[in-house]
Design an enzyme around this catalytic site. Structure first.
Site, PDB file in Angstrom:
ATOM      1  N   GLU A 121      68.036 -64.420  81.834  1.00 17.18           N
ATOM      2  CA  GLU A 121      69.365 -64.080  82.371  1.00 17.18           C
ATOM      3  C   GLU A 121      69.609 -64.738  83.734  1.00 17.18           C
ATOM      4  O   GLU A 121      70.445 -64.278  84.508  1.00 17.18           O
ATOM      5  CB  GLU A 121      69.520 -62.552  82.511  1.00 17.18           C
ATOM      6  CG  GLU A 121      69.430 -61.762  81.221  1.00 17.18           C
ATOM      7  CD  GLU A 121      70.617 -61.946  80.270  1.00 17.18           C
ATOM      8  OE1 GLU A 121      71.509 -62.746  80.582  1.00 17.18           O
ATOM      9  OE2 GLU A 121      70.620 -61.286  79.219  1.00 17.18           O
ATOM     10  N   HIS A 144      69.096 -55.727  86.086  1.00 20.76           N
ATOM     11  CA  HIS A 144      69.685 -55.575  84.748  1.00 20.76           C
ATOM     12  C   HIS A 144      68.746 -54.716  83.913  1.00 20.76           C
ATOM     13  O   HIS A 144      67.530 -54.940  83.911  1.00 20.76           O
ATOM     14  CB  HIS A 144      69.877 -56.936  84.078  1.00 20.76           C
ATOM     15  CG  HIS A 144      70.011 -56.831  82.590  1.00 20.76           C
ATOM     16  ND1 HIS A 144      70.981 -56.045  81.983  1.00 20.76           N
ATOM     17  CD2 HIS A 144      69.294 -57.363  81.576  1.00 20.76           C
ATOM     18  CE1 HIS A 144      70.845 -56.118  80.669  1.00 20.76           C
ATOM     19  NE2 HIS A 144      69.813 -56.903  80.391  1.00 20.76           N
ATOM     20  N   HIS A 146      68.607 -51.629  80.289  1.00 20.07           N
ATOM     21  CA  HIS A 146      69.208 -51.169  79.030  1.00 20.07           C
ATOM     22  C   HIS A 146      69.234 -49.639  78.992  1.00 20.07           C
ATOM     23  O   HIS A 146      68.440 -49.025  78.273  1.00 20.07           O
ATOM     24  CB  HIS A 146      68.375 -51.689  77.834  1.00 20.07           C
ATOM     25  CG  HIS A 146      68.270 -53.182  77.725  1.00 20.07           C
ATOM     26  ND1 HIS A 146      67.360 -53.827  76.902  1.00 20.07           N
ATOM     27  CD2 HIS A 146      68.985 -54.174  78.338  1.00 20.07           C
ATOM     28  CE1 HIS A 146      67.518 -55.136  77.004  1.00 20.07           C
ATOM     29  NE2 HIS A 146      68.476 -55.370  77.878  1.00 20.07           N
ATOM     30  N   HIS A 216      75.006 -53.775  75.294  1.00 18.29           N
ATOM     31  CA  HIS A 216      73.770 -54.417  75.758  1.00 18.29           C
ATOM     32  C   HIS A 216      73.111 -53.627  76.888  1.00 18.29           C
ATOM     33  O   HIS A 216      71.932 -53.340  76.829  1.00 18.29           O
ATOM     34  CB  HIS A 216      74.085 -55.862  76.200  1.00 18.29           C
ATOM     35  CG  HIS A 216      72.907 -56.631  76.697  1.00 18.29           C
ATOM     36  ND1 HIS A 216      72.888 -58.000  76.784  1.00 18.29           N
ATOM     37  CD2 HIS A 216      71.696 -56.245  77.149  1.00 18.29           C
ATOM     38  CE1 HIS A 216      71.724 -58.414  77.250  1.00 18.29           C
ATOM     39  NE2 HIS A 216      70.984 -57.363  77.491  1.00 18.29           N
TER      40      HIS A 216
HETATM   41  P1  13P Z   1      64.082 -61.548  79.969  1.00 15.91           P
HETATM   42  O1  13P Z   1      62.764 -61.059  79.423  1.00 15.91           O
HETATM   43  O2  13P Z   1      64.227 -63.027  79.763  1.00 15.91           O
HETATM   44  O3  13P Z   1      64.259 -61.155  81.400  1.00 15.91           O
HETATM   45  O4  13P Z   1      65.239 -60.891  79.110  1.00 15.91           O
HETATM   46  C1  13P Z   1      65.369 -59.517  79.007  1.00 15.91           C
HETATM   47  C2  13P Z   1      66.758 -59.058  78.777  1.00 15.91           C
HETATM   48  O5  13P Z   1      67.030 -57.885  78.924  1.00 15.91           O
HETATM   49  C3  13P Z   1      67.797 -60.055  78.373  1.00 15.91           C
HETATM   50  O6  13P Z   1      69.069 -59.493  78.468  1.00 15.91           O
HETATM   51 ZN    ZN Z   2      69.124 -57.298  78.458  1.00 11.73          ZN
END
Ligand code: 13P
Ligand code: ZN
Length: 272
Positions: A121, A144, A146, A216
């Site tokens: 990302e 970032h 989830h 996401h």
């Molecule tokens: P990475 O492992 O490349 O950081 O990706 C994880 C992710 O949440 C992509 O949206």
């Molecule tokens: Zn992600």
């Protein structure tokens, strides 16, 4: 002392905070497999580090952000698990420095793993760091993750989802208005790791510190990773309350328009 050890020492505070935050993400159940990533602008801490194309690993890639020339970032590695970042940050993070010509970045440090690359990302992270510096905002970190309940709500069917969702979240907990008085951004679905995702994120974060990524996850900016985590935690709390009410079989009453209006004039409790 080797250059790698010296970098690790210079960034020890940032690495500790990043690792602690990664542990929280895993603990929350928000970090399945390699889910989530973190970056911190460490340009000041890295100002003493010399770099050159002959000595450092160089990754060619156009960087479309003039104000990032020469800047350095501590970043979690692509494909790394947050639980591993928490336990062994030095093996799961890297430090990159954008070239002065914006034609790529140097990998100044990638712990003891030569194969480690920055998060997939990176496009979104760099676009947001460029925005933060352009607007001279105090935030240096981007997170970032989830968050389960928040993602579930973004699957809600129907039109005008963004406005409705943000209104619902704010009606679930008075603290949200106090912590994030200007609201939360909403980025419509775009593929993970894409330039398109970076673009919609940038617009969602231009006036906000948190942006929901439809179907996401979520991104937030903070002075450090801990502050960014706090913001997402507060937003997701509202999502949890909403879903708990629904699971109990009733539509929540929510804070009234008057109660929310009253919170628009916070007394004493100022957001940082
Ligand atoms: P990475 O492992 O490349 O950081 O990706 C994880 C992710 O949440 C992509 O949206
Ligand atoms: Zn992600």
């Amino acid at each position: 002392m080797t250059k790698h050890n010296a970098i690790e020492m210079a960034l020890s505070d940032q690495i500790v905070q990043l690792a602690r935050t990664a542990g929280h993400l895993w603990g929350k159940g928000w970090a399945e497999r390699n889910g989530g990533n973190i970056s911190v602008d460490v340009t000041e801490e890295m100002s003493w580090v010399a770099y050159s194309r002959s000595r450092d690993l160089f990754h060619e890639q156009e960087i479309p952000h003039e104000n990032l020339a020469g800047r350095a970032f501590l970043v979690t590695g692509a494909g790394t698990r947050m639980r591993d970042v928490a336990e062994m940050p030095a093996r799961n993070c890297c430090v990159l420095r954008i070239s002065e010509d914006l034609d790529g970045y140097y990998l100044l440090w990638n712990g003891d793993r030569q194969d480690l690359q920055p998060t997939s990302e990176l496009a979104s992270h760099l676009a947001i760091h460029a925005l933060l510096r352009r607007e001279q905002r105090p935030e240096r970190a981007l997170l970032h993750t989830h968050p389960n309940e928040l993602i579930a709500l973004t699957h809600m069917p129907g039109p005008a989802k963004a406005e409705m969702l943000v209104d619902l979240l704010y009606a679930m907990h008075p603290e949200l208005k106090l912590i994030l008085p200007r609201g939360v951004g909403y980025a419509p679905y775009r593929p993970p790791g894409s330039a398109e995702l970076a673009e919609v994120t940038l617009s969602a974060l231009s006036e906000h510190r948190v942006a929901i990524w439809e179907k996401h996850g979520c991104v937030a900016v903070g002075k450090g990773p801990a502050e960014a985590f706090d913001l997402i935690d507060a937003v997701n709390k509202s999502a949890v309350i909403l879903l708990l009410c629904k699971a109990a079989g009733y539509a929540p009453e929510g804070l009234s328009a008057e109660q929310l209006e009253e919170l628009g004039r916070p007394r004493g409790h100022r957001p940082t």
